[in-house]
Enzyme design. Structure first.
Site, PDB file in Angstrom:
ATOM      1  N   ASN A   1       0.834  -1.208   0.000  1.00  0.00           N
ATOM      2  CA  ASN A   1       0.000   0.000   0.000  1.00  0.00           C
ATOM      3  C   ASN A   1       0.869   1.259   0.000  1.00  0.00           C
ATOM      4  OD1 ASN A   1      -2.231  -1.819   0.734  1.00  0.00           O
ATOM      5  ND2 ASN A   1      -1.129  -1.903   2.670  1.00  0.00           N
TER       6      ASN A   1
ATOM      7  N   GLU B   1       8.402  -5.232  -1.248  1.00  0.00           N
ATOM      8  CA  GLU B   1       7.286  -4.281  -1.061  1.00  0.00           C
ATOM      9  C   GLU B   1       7.756  -2.858  -1.336  1.00  0.00           C
ATOM     10  OE1 GLU B   1       4.604  -5.821  -0.999  1.00  0.00           O
ATOM     11  OE2 GLU B   1       5.467  -7.731  -0.386  1.00  0.00           O
TER      12      GLU B   1
HETATM   13  N1  HT7 Z   1       0.866  -7.328  -3.914  1.00  0.00           N
HETATM   14  C1  HT7 Z   1       0.601  -8.179  -2.801  1.00  0.00           C
HETATM   15  C2  HT7 Z   1      -0.250  -9.310  -3.244  1.00  0.00           C
HETATM   16  C3  HT7 Z   1      -1.495  -9.616  -2.485  1.00  0.00           C
HETATM   17  C4  HT7 Z   1      -1.714  -9.733  -1.120  1.00  0.00           C
HETATM   18  C5  HT7 Z   1      -0.928  -9.488  -0.047  1.00  0.00           C
HETATM   19  C6  HT7 Z   1      -1.469  -9.714   1.222  1.00  0.00           C
HETATM   20  C7  HT7 Z   1      -2.735 -10.207   1.409  1.00  0.00           C
HETATM   21  C8  HT7 Z   1      -3.518 -10.438   0.317  1.00  0.00           C
HETATM   22  C9  HT7 Z   1      -3.005 -10.183  -0.937  1.00  0.00           C
HETATM   23  N2  HT7 Z   1      -3.560 -10.340  -2.148  1.00  0.00           N
HETATM   24  C10 HT7 Z   1      -2.636  -9.992  -3.053  1.00  0.00           C
HETATM   25  C11 HT7 Z   1       1.843  -8.708  -2.200  1.00  0.00           C
HETATM   26  C12 HT7 Z   1       3.042  -8.606  -3.057  1.00  0.00           C
HETATM   27  O1  HT7 Z   1       3.154  -9.247  -4.062  1.00  0.00           O
HETATM   28  O2  HT7 Z   1       3.917  -7.850  -2.761  1.00  0.00           O
HETATM   29 ZN    ZN Z   2       4.586  -8.138  -5.064  1.00  0.00          ZN
END
Ligand code: HT7
Ligand code: ZN
Length: 844
Positions: free
Chosen positions: A253, A286
């Site tokens: 985020n 991240e």
């Molecule tokens: N972009 C995120 C992917 C993600 C995620 C993370 C936590 C909980 C639910 C989620 N659904 C999708 C994590 C990343 O790839 O960095």
């Molecule tokens: Zn990612």
């Protein structure tokens, strides 16, 4: 359930000029007020005003201050709207305390937190919840919690109230809010253009001494992205929050990363070397998303690999730079083969850019992440390092602030290098792992390598076209000297030959150096040649690969013929283990045999039905024999690799401890656990404590240590996850399901915490011979628990269904047992869309 198709993409018919949100927090009745300025797009293909919204209690809705009555369905609402720009205002009520799916706004350990990727924002308020709708957000939080956080920069903070403004337009999936009685580990970072950024890691009181490592990793990541990619951070503040109940590892985020506490909290006493390395990589991953994902995002979820493949590639480069590049590459290939290859060769196989899905959460896969990263690696190898950097500069310049596609990404490379990437694009469109057959000939000083590529049909894709495959090759002479340094052969046809001239004798080829493409190499070769490469190859990856192949062949021969372990393999291994000139981390990897699941897959590919018990027995015999052969040297090797002094998590010490741990496990097979018990008692860090306990439990010893471990750590959730997992992983196959089942009755077991569920059920699924025990008890237990979890947390349930994806490898009785369990899951009343999609695809 509805299926969504890439070909159906249409832009949203409205611009979102700005978003203002107010949260009035209450555990069971949080009010969310939204004020959103929309401007209709002239000539929009889809002029309908549709806002996503799920499980929302709409209190009121207004357009330009006048109450409206939208048509509401389970997916969202529609409403008549003016032809001019207008203000949409809505108030909804949600129930974060009852949200066990951990998607949208939920509560974890008394704190509020959000998870919006991929489609969680629609559980917070009505909104066009799609990544190509980008807007600036202002967020006001009203709550009694001491810490109230959202994206962007703080505008104002006072008791019970905070306001945040994020100046960078973003899609709703990057929205975040956190509220809790948290404490922080603060620091600052000065960007290369001289801007000071406030950094914080926010944790529950008591965890503040576990933040220092993560903070260092964050600062290293920020520096690295400036140096390697020219990317600076773009807000005044960067917050990370640790949360116990979380479906995945972490979430990028904007300005407010939320982390599974297991992926950020670290201390020598509670974290292993592997934990430290993983935390460093995930923090980097991240953080790197700030540019690859946030500043440039995806047009739609079919393009997920645009941000994930690239960001995994970037975090792998970072780890390679921080630690050992070859060890990182070897570990990544082990992981790719363990997770992505089975996916790509089974019923869940899908292109890196899928063309359809029912539930996007089911597509956060090893294919999209890890194969997506492999594609970037191939592209970089084909165009060269300099051209890659130039292309990335152009990508950031051209697409900053946009929601992009794979076409945009490849266009940047075409424009900056002049290359035609039409054929290369097949890597994104075609599912399945290519097989690369190799033949060789030598005459009159000319050596010819002939490659033939083919890809088996995958669901919905019966025919495959040849892909561009970069094959890094080197040649060695009979003395082990390199007569042809690494060169990249660019294969484009189904069958293609490459020649090397002017050679004095037939060389030994080292093919697919650094694993230059995610393919399966098929080459008739001898163990003598493998042993030769293991001893001489200058490419460390292929050295390891040769050892891995020797080990695999030895195990396959044992399984099929009951043969004794191959003597030349054991000899080669002994030499390497004792070779002090080699990096200990590399030696540890050489000592790590291929997984039992890898052996099962290899047997299956050769037309045999893998017997998990026999594979387990062969692994045991091989390890026991190696231990006996090394018996005289083990105490000395153990002493030499023991790291003295206070624990440091650096790569060199960690590599030494990894080797030390492997030697300890061999030693434990001979000394009845004496050394492991001593190490357990003396350990002042989790790496050594855990290694000793693992060695003991695997040797069916260590009951006292296991109890002591429990007594010592029962108050620490993350350490208890290790304890739960280890009981299952170390169990003999006939006891695995029983032990896992007993642990699910333990007072500290809960379905509500994904880490705890994964600790027990993930270890069950990961224990090849235990899970596939002929009794079917493993299958039944997993199915029982998946059914129980599904009504609480569909995302984690669906993800764990992948344990069954290799079912067609096994004999008819096992297939029947698995099919029965899959049907039972599928027939469960009220099954989630997530789990239904996964089980249906696996059964197909
Ligand atoms: N972009 C995120 C992917 C993600 C995620 C993370 C936590 C909980 C639910 C989620 N659904 C999708 C994590 C990343 O790839 O960095
Ligand atoms: Zn990612």
């Amino acid at each position: 359930a509805e299926t969504f198709y890439l070909k159906d993409y249409t832009p949203f018919g409205f611009e979102v000029e700005s978003v203002q949100l107010t949260f009035r927090l209450a555990p069971h009745a949080t009010r969310v007020l939204s004020q959103i300025r929309f401007t209709p797009k002239p000539g929009a293909a889809d002029p309908q005003f549709f806002l996503h919204g799920e499980k929302l209690n709409l209190i009121s809705a207004k357009i330009d201050g006048v109450a409206v009555s939208p048509v509401i369905t389970a997916e969202g609402l529609t409403c008549d709207t003016p032809a001019e720009p207008f203000l949409w205002e809505a108030e909804v009520e949600i129930d974060p305390a009852s949200n066990t799916a951990l998607e949208g706004l939920y509560m974890s350990g008394g704190m509020y937190c959000t998870q919006c990727e991929a489609e969680g924002f629609r559980k917070i308020t009505y909104y066009p919840d799609r990544p190509d709708v980008m807007s600036t957000f202002t967020v006001r939080i009203e709550g009694d919690e001491e810490v109230l956080l959202s994206n962007g920069n703080p505008v104002s903070q006072s008791q019970g109230l905070a306001e945040w403004h994020d100046p960078w337009p973003k899609p709703a999936y990057l929205f975040a809010l956190v509220a809790g009685d948290l404490v922080n580990h603060p620091d600052t970072f000065t960007t290369r253009s001289g801007k000071e950024v406030e950094l914080n890691i926010w944790v529950r009181p008591g965890d503040e001494d576990k933040c220092a490592f993560g903070m260092e990793a964050l600062k290293k990541s920020m520096t690295w992205d400036e140096e390697a990619y020219g990317r600076e951070y773009d807000l005044d503040i960067f917050n990370i929050v640790a949360v116990d109940d979380f479906n995945m590892g972490a979430m990028e985020n904007k300005g407010l990363n939320v982390f599974n506490s297991s992926c950020v909290l670290a201390s020598p006493e509670t974290s292993t070397d592997a934990n430290f390395e993983r935390i460093e990589a995930i923090i980097a991953h991240e953080y790197f998303h700030n540019w690859t994902g946030n500043r440039i995002t995806c047009r739609d979820w079919f393009q997920l690999c645009l941000k994930e493949g690239l960001t995994v590639f970037r975090d792998a480069q970072f780890t390679a730079d921080m630690r050992s590049a070859s060890v990182k590459r070897i570990s990544d290939v082990i992981d790719l083969r363990a997770r992505q290859f089975p996916e790509d060769q089974g019923p869940l196989s899908h292109p890196v850019r899928p063309e359809e899905f029912q539930e996007i959460n089911n597509f956060y896969t090893a294919t999209i992440y890890e194969k997506g990263a492999e594609i970037i690696g191939m592209l970089k190898r084909l165009v060269g390092d300099e051209a890659y950097r130039k292309a990335l500069d152009l990508y950031f310049d051209r697409h900053d602030g946009q929601a992009c596609t794979i076409e945009d990404w490849l266009q940047v490379f075409e424009d900056s290098t002049g290359r035609d990437l039409t054929q290369f694009k097949r890597w994104y469109a075609q599912a399945g792992t290519p097989r690369l057959k190799v033949a060789e000939s030598f005459a009159d000083g000319t050596y010819t390598l002939t490659f033939e590529q083919s890809t088996a049909p995958t669901p919905g894709q019966p025919d495959k076209d040849p892909r561009v495959i970069p094959i890094a090759v080197g040649l060695l002479n009979g003395n082990g000297d390199e007569v042809q340094p690494t060169t990249v052969l660019e294969m484009t046809q189904a069958k293609q030959s490459f020649t090397f001239e002017g050679l004095a004798s037939k060389p030994v080829p080292s093919i697919l150096r650094e694993f230059s493409a995610p393919v399966i190499l098929e080459r008739d070769t001898s163990n003598t040649e493998r042993a030769f490469l293991l001893a001489h190859d200058s490419d460390l990856f292929n050295r390891w690969e040769a050892g891995n192949a020797l080990s695999r062949e030895a195990r396959i021969a044992m399984v099929l013929t009951g043969a004794a372990p191959d003597a030349s393999y054991l000899d080669a291994l002994q030499k390497l283990v004792r070779d002090d000139s080699l990096d200990p981390a590399f030696r540890a990897l050489i000592l790590q045999p291929p997984s039992q699941s890898d052996i099962a897959q290899a047997l299956f590919e050769r037309g045999h039905l893998p017997d998990p018990q026999k594979i387990y027995d062969a692994a045991e015999t091989l390890t026991q024999t190696l231990a006996q052969q090394l018996a005289d040297s083990l105490p000395r090797l153990y002493a030499d690799t023991t790291v003295q002094g206070p624990y440091q998590p650096d790569a060199v010490s960690a590599g030494k401890r990894a080797l030390n741990g492997r030697i300890l496990s061999l030693l434990t097979r001979l000394d009845g656990g004496d050394q492991a018990s001593r190490q357990y008692d003396a350990a002042d860090n989790m790496t050594q404590q855990y290694a000793a306990l693992a060695a003991l439990l695997t040797a069916e010893k260590g009951t006292a240590q296991s109890q002591a471990f429990y007594q010592q750590w029962q108050g620490d959730r993350l350490v208890m996850d290790k304890w739960f997992a280890l009981q299952v992983a170390a169990a003999p196959p006939e006891a695995t399901a029983h032990i896992a089942s007993r642990l699910t009755e333990h007072p500290l077991f809960t379905l509500k915490n994904p880490n705890r569920f994964r600790a027990v059920m993930g270890a069950l699924a990961g224990s090849h011979a235990g899970f596939h025990h002929a009794s079917g008890a493993g299958y039944q237990l997993l199915a029982d628990k998946l059914i129980a979890l599904d009504s609480l947390n569909p995302q984690t349930t669906a993800r764990m269904c992948t344990a069954f994806q290799t079912w067609k490898r096994y004999d008819a009785p096992r297939q029947a047992l698995i099919r029965q369990q899959l049907r039972r899951i599928k027939d469960t009343k009220g099954l989630s869309r997530d789990t239904n999609e996964m089980v249906s695809r696996i059964l197909d």
